[in-house]
Design an enzyme around this catalytic site. Structure first.
Site, PDB file in Angstrom:
ATOM      1  N   LYS A 117       0.833  -1.183   0.000  1.00  0.00           N
ATOM      2  CA  LYS A 117       0.000   0.000   0.000  1.00  0.00           C
ATOM      3  C   LYS A 117       0.884   1.256   0.000  1.00  0.00           C
ATOM      4  O   LYS A 117       2.045   1.132   0.376  1.00  0.00           O
ATOM      5  CB  LYS A 117      -0.949  -0.006   1.187  1.00  0.00           C
ATOM      6  CG  LYS A 117      -0.262   0.251   2.550  1.00  0.00           C
ATOM      7  CD  LYS A 117      -1.270   0.384   3.631  1.00  0.00           C
ATOM      8  CE  LYS A 117      -1.536   1.828   3.934  1.00  0.00           C
ATOM      9  NZ  LYS A 117      -1.001   2.308   5.197  1.00  0.00           N
ATOM     10  N   HIS A 170      -1.122  -5.670   5.623  1.00  0.00           N
ATOM     11  CA  HIS A 170      -0.424  -6.473   6.639  1.00  0.00           C
ATOM     12  C   HIS A 170      -1.352  -6.889   7.776  1.00  0.00           C
ATOM     13  O   HIS A 170      -1.054  -7.838   8.493  1.00  0.00           O
ATOM     14  CB  HIS A 170       0.835  -5.751   7.148  1.00  0.00           C
ATOM     15  CG  HIS A 170       0.594  -4.680   8.157  1.00  0.00           C
ATOM     16  ND1 HIS A 170       0.253  -3.399   7.804  1.00  0.00           N
ATOM     17  CD2 HIS A 170       0.637  -4.701   9.507  1.00  0.00           C
ATOM     18  CE1 HIS A 170       0.108  -2.685   8.905  1.00  0.00           C
ATOM     19  NE2 HIS A 170       0.331  -3.436   9.956  1.00  0.00           N
ATOM     20  N   GLU A 192      -3.618   4.507  18.114  1.00  0.00           N
ATOM     21  CA  GLU A 192      -2.152   4.479  18.140  1.00  0.00           C
ATOM     22  C   GLU A 192      -1.630   5.564  19.061  1.00  0.00           C
ATOM     23  O   GLU A 192      -2.061   6.715  18.985  1.00  0.00           O
ATOM     24  CB  GLU A 192      -1.602   4.693  16.734  1.00  0.00           C
ATOM     25  CG  GLU A 192      -1.927   3.554  15.802  1.00  0.00           C
ATOM     26  CD  GLU A 192      -1.239   3.703  14.463  1.00  0.00           C
ATOM     27  OE1 GLU A 192      -0.179   3.096  14.295  1.00  0.00           O
ATOM     28  OE2 GLU A 192      -1.752   4.446  13.619  1.00  0.00           O
ATOM     29  N   HIS A 237      -6.916  -1.389   6.341  1.00  0.00           N
ATOM     30  CA  HIS A 237      -6.950  -2.263   7.524  1.00  0.00           C
ATOM     31  C   HIS A 237      -8.349  -2.350   8.152  1.00  0.00           C
ATOM     32  O   HIS A 237      -8.828  -3.433   8.479  1.00  0.00           O
ATOM     33  CB  HIS A 237      -5.963  -1.777   8.582  1.00  0.00           C
ATOM     34  CG  HIS A 237      -4.592  -1.487   8.049  1.00  0.00           C
ATOM     35  ND1 HIS A 237      -3.993  -2.273   7.101  1.00  0.00           N
ATOM     36  CD2 HIS A 237      -3.696  -0.508   8.319  1.00  0.00           C
ATOM     37  CE1 HIS A 237      -2.783  -1.788   6.823  1.00  0.00           C
ATOM     38  NE2 HIS A 237      -2.594  -0.711   7.548  1.00  0.00           N
ATOM     39  N   LYS A 284      -4.059   8.926  15.669  1.00  0.00           N
ATOM     40  CA  LYS A 284      -2.671   8.985  16.151  1.00  0.00           C
ATOM     41  C   LYS A 284      -2.651   9.810  17.436  1.00  0.00           C
ATOM     42  O   LYS A 284      -3.506  10.693  17.632  1.00  0.00           O
ATOM     43  CB  LYS A 284      -1.794   9.705  15.118  1.00  0.00           C
ATOM     44  CG  LYS A 284      -1.804   9.067  13.735  1.00  0.00           C
ATOM     45  CD  LYS A 284      -0.770   7.984  13.610  1.00  0.00           C
ATOM     46  CE  LYS A 284      -0.668   7.484  12.185  1.00  0.00           C
ATOM     47  NZ  LYS A 284      -0.086   6.144  12.110  1.00  0.00           N
TER      48      LYS A 284
HETATM   49  C1  BG6 Z   1       0.227   1.243   8.417  1.00  0.00           C
HETATM   50  C2  BG6 Z   1      -0.037   2.712   8.457  1.00  0.00           C
HETATM   51  O1  BG6 Z   1      -0.367   0.667   7.281  1.00  0.00           O
HETATM   52  O2  BG6 Z   1      -0.300   0.631   9.586  1.00  0.00           O
HETATM   53  C3  BG6 Z   1       0.562   3.331   9.709  1.00  0.00           C
HETATM   54  O3  BG6 Z   1       0.524   3.337   7.311  1.00  0.00           O
HETATM   55  C4  BG6 Z   1       0.100   2.592  10.949  1.00  0.00           C
HETATM   56  O4  BG6 Z   1       0.236   4.717   9.795  1.00  0.00           O
HETATM   57  C5  BG6 Z   1       0.280   1.094  10.793  1.00  0.00           C
HETATM   58  O5  BG6 Z   1       0.849   3.073  12.041  1.00  0.00           O
HETATM   59  C6  BG6 Z   1      -0.375   0.346  11.932  1.00  0.00           C
HETATM   60  O6  BG6 Z   1      -0.008  -0.983  11.880  1.00  0.00           O
HETATM   61  P1  BG6 Z   1       0.088  -1.864  13.202  1.00  0.00           P
HETATM   62  O7  BG6 Z   1       0.404  -3.233  12.715  1.00  0.00           O
HETATM   63  O8  BG6 Z   1       1.195  -1.252  14.022  1.00  0.00           O
HETATM   64  O9  BG6 Z   1      -1.237  -1.747  13.881  1.00  0.00           O
END
Ligand code: BG6
Length: 522
Positions: A176, A206, A244, A268, A368
């Site tokens: 992405k 992911h 986050e 996601h 965030k």
């Molecule tokens: C990424 C985003 O795809 O996913 C980030 O670009 C984000 O901004 C991240 O922090 C979060 O992934 P995870 O696995 O840490 O929840």
């Protein structure tokens, strides 16, 4: 010299590919990483391949070729990756002997993405591996800007490394962001599928590689006690939170172009939502699972500008304290415009127009610089009629809830009411917890390990299909059209370290709901 140690798969590991199907044996192949000097390669891809090797899940013979502009030798690239592994490996200490054996399979090819001669060099390197599967079975990993996807697939096609018709296999894995709206995603898809079939394109999200996300379908469809409740008759509403603690930090340049809606919701969060809400697939085959996800995404009601005003809250953080640390406001972050209107928080209510979910609100929020880093899904059930206990316990009996903790404290909790021991009739919510750590031990492979393995064996279940990505963009585009580039208002700012703008609470309060703070499990 290249290792030919046979790291075959143990028989007890033979099932469980994709979300649950039987895994095929990985065939010998070469993985070519474009963007080999980048962060993703050092932090995620090489550590993931090293761990697959450690777990004896890599093919009996394989090569990893790094393609990038910087001048390096095989030896210097290997050294760089070894240092990075020491820093980023999920298992410590790194097994040096094993690394040496693994690293013999790593080769570097210096090249410019737009120079045809450099692709010839790549082709010659692959041919030097012989005329067998190491030359023919090829996994191209595009860890580069999407603006370069088209050019790379065209070049590798022209030097006969990527073919639509081949007795061997060739696959293209892309990261992405997959476009920034429906039109650009559509254009990217057209570019990729000029030289590759859709079945050869593996789009990564992911989140789908996370153990707990894969468990959603297992939990829903292998437990009759929950499966029967998973619909509008029993469920009051659903909350999906991905919060986050970190701010945007050094990613201001990227984030200015993206914002929370594109960065997290388009991919996601809609992926998690589709697994939570989709109908049972006819099998665990990739197409069957993805057909159901697309059907679900298509039944999410698109938002009109009036809906956006009522159902979507955006926010941007200003300076505040997170975990005792003073954080700058978004507009003070590096590479961010001082009058930026990009959202670092979004909360929304989505409605699904299908038989199962009609009338059930799905609330999503992500941001965030929030107080905690947590991803979880809360299924809030309807309350029982309170005719029996109202006199003793008050009119408000707590409703049951299931919380799927995706990360951290991975696990599942069930909340229900119990009688408080004693002579009077008191009722109180109590919880049952399942925790991955205590049940299965601490072994949790990184998402990239699972995803790389699935791409090598050719199971596309955990990758996003073309129509999925485009349908998700349609939903996001309808929200952005509602925002219509309007500047943020005062109500839309939140202090770093808080749970987002007040308006996000009002969004739920309209229906008598409240956000549930993510659970902290001791
Ligand atoms: C990424 C985003 O795809 O996913 C980030 O670009 C984000 O901004 C991240 O922090 C979060 O992934 P995870 O696995 O840490 O929840």
């Amino acid at each position: 010299m290249v290792s030919s140690v046979n790291h075959s798969i143990a028989s007890d590991e033979l099932c469980g590919g994709g979300i649950g199907g039987e895994r095929k044996l990985p065939e010998p192949c070469t993985i070519i990483i474009f963007g080999a000097s980048g962060d993703l390669t050092a932090r995620k891809l090489i550590p993931a391949l090293y761990h697959l090797f450690k777990e004896k899940l890599m093919p009996a013979a394989f090569r990893v070729v790094g393609f990038a502009r910087r001048d390096k030798t095989d030896a210097s690239w290997r050294q760089e990756l070894r240092d990075a592994l020491h820093q980023f490996s999920r298992t410590q200490p790194v097994d040096e002997k094993l690394w040496q054996v693994f690293a013999e399979n790593l080769c570097y090819c210096q090249g410019d993405l737009s120079d045809a001669a450099d692709y010839q060099k790549l082709e010659a390197l692959l041919t030097s591996f012989g005329s067998g599967p190491l030359r023919e079975n090829l996994l191209f990993y595009l860890a580069i800007s999407p603006s370069q996807f088209g050019e790379v697939v065209e070049q590798i096609h022209h030097c006969k490394l990527l073919n639509k018709e081949s007795s061997a296999w060739q696959r293209v894995v892309v990261e992405k962001p997959f476009g920034h709206d429906l039109a650009s995603a559509h254009a990217l898809n057209r570019e990729l599928t000029r030289y590759a079939h859709e079945a050869q394109v593996f789009r990564i999200d992911h989140y789908l590689g996370k153990e707990t996300v894969q468990n959603i379908l297992m939990f829903r469809f292998s437990n009759s006690i929950f499966e029967q409740l998973w619909n509008r008759n029993s469920v009051d509403h659903i909350q999906i939170t991905v919060s986050e603690k970190l701010g945007v930090g050094g990613r201001g340049g990227y984030y200015e172009e993206s914002g929370a809606l594109r960065d997290m919701v388009q991919n996601h969060m809609l992926q998690v939502l589709s697994l939570i809400a989709m109908e049972p697939p006819v099998s665990l085959e990739a197409e069957a699972v993805r057909d159901e996800k697309v059907k679900l995404l298509k039944s999410i009601r698109l938002l009109t500008p009036a809906d956006v005003a009522r159902q979507v809250v955006r926010g941007q953080y200003f300076a505040g304290v997170v975990g005792g640390e003073l954080r700058p406001g978004y507009r003070q972050e590096p590479k961010v415009k001082t009058d930026s209107n990009v959202e670092t928080y979004v909360a929304l209510k989505l409605l699904i127009d299908n038989w199962r979910w009609s009338g059930v609100p799905f609330y999503l929020r992500t941001g965030k610089n929030l107080p905690q880093s947590t991803s979880e899904v809360r299924i809030q059930f309807r309350p029982t009629p309170n005719v029996l206990f109202a006199a003793q316990c008050g009119s408000q009996l707590d409703a049951n809830a299931i919380t799927l903790r995706l990360q951290p404290n991975e696990g599942i909790s069930l909340r229900f009411n119990g009688k408080v021991p004693g002579l009077s009739l008191g009722v109180r919510p109590v919880r049952m917890h399942f925790s991955y750590d205590s049940e299965f031990g601490a072994y949790t492979p990184e998402a990239y390990e699972r995803l790389l393995l699935e791409a090598i064996v050719g199971d596309a279940t955990l990758f996003i299909r073309r129509d999925e990505v485009e349908t998700a963009w349609q939903i996001v585009d309808s929200i952005r059209q509602g925002w219509n580039g309007q500047p943020l208002t005062n109500r839309e700012f939140y202090a770093a370290g808080t749970w987002g703008p007040i308006a996000a609470d009002d969004l739920l309060a309209q229906a008598g709901h409240v956000w549930h703070e993510p659970q902290v499990i001791q």
